[in-house]
Design an enzyme around this catalytic site. Structure first.
Site, short mmCIF file in Angstrom:
data_model
loop_
_atom_site.label_atom_id
_atom_site.label_comp_id
_atom_site.label_asym_id
_atom_site.label_seq_id
_atom_site.Cartn_x
_atom_site.Cartn_y
_atom_site.Cartn_z
N ASP A 34 54.81 39.58 26.16
CA ASP A 34 55.39 38.24 26.14
C ASP A 34 56.63 38.21 25.24
O ASP A 34 56.68 38.91 24.23
CB ASP A 34 54.33 37.24 25.63
CG ASP A 34 54.67 35.81 25.96
OD1 ASP A 34 55.64 35.58 26.72
OD2 ASP A 34 53.97 34.91 25.46
N TRP A 39 63.69 36.49 23.71
CA TRP A 39 64.58 37.56 23.24
C TRP A 39 65.97 37.35 23.80
O TRP A 39 66.98 37.46 23.10
CB TRP A 39 64.01 38.92 23.67
CG TRP A 39 64.76 40.10 23.17
CD1 TRP A 39 64.53 40.80 22.02
CD2 TRP A 39 65.88 40.74 23.82
NE1 TRP A 39 65.43 41.83 21.90
CE2 TRP A 39 66.27 41.81 22.99
CE3 TRP A 39 66.59 40.51 24.99
CZ2 TRP A 39 67.32 42.67 23.31
CZ3 TRP A 39 67.65 41.35 25.32
CH2 TRP A 39 68.00 42.41 24.48
N HIS A 51 64.05 40.56 30.56
CA HIS A 51 63.11 41.35 31.37
C HIS A 51 63.60 42.81 31.50
O HIS A 51 62.81 43.74 31.49
CB HIS A 51 62.93 40.72 32.75
CG HIS A 51 62.27 39.37 32.69
ND1 HIS A 51 61.12 39.15 31.97
CD2 HIS A 51 62.59 38.17 33.25
CE1 HIS A 51 60.76 37.87 32.09
NE2 HIS A 51 61.66 37.26 32.85
N THR A 80 49.50 35.91 38.85
CA THR A 80 49.44 35.12 40.10
C THR A 80 50.11 33.76 39.90
O THR A 80 50.45 33.10 40.87
CB THR A 80 47.96 34.93 40.53
OG1 THR A 80 47.18 34.60 39.37
CG2 THR A 80 47.38 36.17 41.16
N GLU A 81 50.33 33.37 38.64
CA GLU A 81 50.96 32.07 38.35
C GLU A 81 52.49 32.21 38.18
O GLU A 81 53.22 31.22 38.21
CB GLU A 81 50.37 31.45 37.06
CG GLU A 81 48.94 30.95 37.20
CD GLU A 81 47.89 32.05 37.36
OE1 GLU A 81 47.99 33.07 36.64
OE2 GLU A 81 46.99 31.91 38.20
N LEU A 145 47.41 59.99 30.62
CA LEU A 145 47.34 58.52 30.51
C LEU A 145 47.32 57.86 31.89
O LEU A 145 48.13 58.21 32.76
CB LEU A 145 48.57 58.03 29.74
CG LEU A 145 48.77 56.51 29.67
CD1 LEU A 145 47.80 55.89 28.68
CD2 LEU A 145 50.21 56.16 29.28
N ARG A 208 47.15 33.23 23.31
CA ARG A 208 46.45 32.80 24.54
C ARG A 208 46.11 34.04 25.35
O ARG A 208 46.74 35.08 25.21
CB ARG A 208 47.40 31.96 25.42
CG ARG A 208 47.69 30.60 24.97
CD ARG A 208 48.45 29.86 26.07
NE ARG A 208 49.77 30.43 26.34
CZ ARG A 208 50.86 30.19 25.62
NH1 ARG A 208 50.81 29.39 24.58
NH2 ARG A 208 52.00 30.76 25.94
N SER A 210 45.91 33.73 28.86
CA SER A 210 46.71 33.55 30.09
C SER A 210 46.14 34.24 31.32
O SER A 210 46.87 34.89 32.08
CB SER A 210 48.16 34.00 29.84
OG SER A 210 48.74 33.24 28.83
C1 FPP Z 1 56.63 37.34 29.85
O1 FPP Z 1 57.69 36.96 29.04
C2 FPP Z 1 57.03 38.45 30.68
C3 FPP Z 1 56.91 38.53 32.03
C4 FPP Z 1 56.35 37.47 32.85
C5 FPP Z 1 57.44 39.70 32.75
C6 FPP Z 1 56.99 40.98 32.17
C7 FPP Z 1 57.76 42.09 32.69
C8 FPP Z 1 58.25 43.10 31.94
C9 FPP Z 1 58.02 43.22 30.50
C10 FPP Z 1 58.99 44.19 32.53
C11 FPP Z 1 58.14 44.91 33.52
C12 FPP Z 1 58.47 46.28 33.62
C13 FPP Z 1 58.12 47.08 34.63
C14 FPP Z 1 58.21 48.49 34.43
C15 FPP Z 1 57.64 46.60 35.93
P1 FPP Z 1 58.36 35.53 29.24
O2 FPP Z 1 59.41 35.63 30.30
O3 FPP Z 1 57.31 34.51 29.55
O4 FPP Z 1 58.99 35.29 27.84
P2 FPP Z 1 59.17 33.89 27.09
O5 FPP Z 1 57.78 33.37 26.82
O6 FPP Z 1 59.88 34.26 25.83
O7 FPP Z 1 59.97 33.00 27.98
#
Ligand code: FPP
Length: 254
Positions: A34, A39, A51, A80-81, A145, A208, A210
């Site tokens: 998260d 960021w 991302h 899924t959300e 892994l 959370r 989630s």
């Molecule tokens: C939550 O942060 C993050 C996600 C919903 C996307 C997670 C995806 C990645 C970390 C990259 C995936 C990498 C690969 C290799 C498939 P947020 O967007 O909710 O952050 P915020 O709470 O600060 O808005």
């Protein structure tokens, strides 16, 4: 006293690693990644840049987990959300596995990592699915892994899916509800071939669950880390494992 981690290769472990108890490395670490959006916001960048940076962290943490001897790393990549997010963000996240595997698959193979997924992946775009299938195929014989992407995953949807397949089994075999056990439920979950997570980490300070692995984390240690996911690194993972190692797990006993 516990045996300390030995240096595998020169410089592979830094000083901080040496303090880890080698016999008490969590076998299964699950992470809610998260903070990508925050960021990016802190840097006045579009959310997708967060991302992208999050994907770079996935590379680093996969390598670190493999080096530390973690056996299963489950990453909450898309829930899924998450489909309710703006279309451009969803499209971007859906393309991340393609980008990740194009740039990182050779290293995963070199490090003996096996790529797997949990979630309703049949609903993913074809290009995403193709990249994932290719990675699974090319790493299927790897014994190191297990890198498990939870993608289009939700704990409640998983339980509904499991209940439906148990109902089908009972009907087909003429069994009553008396046959239902915890083991049977486990066997019908998408995680049936993995042990439950020992350690669940959530980054970004949010506390959370989630809808992530809601059945499986019954006895996991929870660790809420303040770093935003793009800033999370090997040092921080080691700190999390140290905290895990300082805890007493009782599994309901004394
Ligand atoms: C939550 O942060 C993050 C996600 C919903 C996307 C997670 C995806 C990645 C970390 C990259 C995936 C990498 C690969 C290799 C498939 P947020 O967007 O909710 O952050 P915020 O709470 O600060 O808005």
């Amino acid at each position: 006293m516990f045996k300390k981690l030995k240096k595998k290769k020169e410089n592979q472990y830094k000083q901080s690693d040496i303090d880890l108890e080698v016999h008490n490395i969590p076998e299964h670490v699950a992470i809610i990644m998260d903070g990508n959006g925050r960021w990016a916001k802190q840097r006045k960048l579009p959310r997708i840049k967060g991302h992208y940076q999050g994907m770079q962290t996935v590379k680093k943490i996969t390598k670190a987990a493999s080096d530390l001897g973690i056996k299963y790393l489950t990453l909450y990549t898309f829930s899924t959300e998450n489909w309710t997010r703006p279309k451009n963000e969803v499209n971007y996240i859906m393309n991340l596995p393609v980008n990740f595997l194009r740039t990182f698959l050779p290293e995963l193979i070199e490090n003996n990592v096996k790529v797997e997924t949990i979630g309703f992946i049949e609903h993913l775009p074809t290009s995403t699915l193709k990249a994932i299938d290719k990675a699974k195929e090319e790493t299927k014989n790897n014994t190191g892994l297990k890198l498990v992407f939870a993608i289009n995953y939700g704990g409640r949807a998983e339980i509904v899916h499991s209940v439906k397949s148990i109902y089908d089994k009972l009907t087909a075999e003429g069994l009553t509800s008396e046959a239902i056990t915890e083991e049977m439920i486990n066997e019908h979950l998408m995680t049936h071939c993995y042990p439950d997570p020992d350690l669940l980490i959530r980054t970004s300070g949010e506390q959370r669950i989630s809808n992530f692995l809601i059945w499986q984390v019954s006895y996991s240690e929870f660790l809420f880390n303040e770093k935003l996911w793009p800033d999370f690194d090997k040092e921080e993972l080691i700190n999390c494992i140290k905290i895990y190692q300082s805890r007493q797990r009782r599994f309901g006993g004394l």
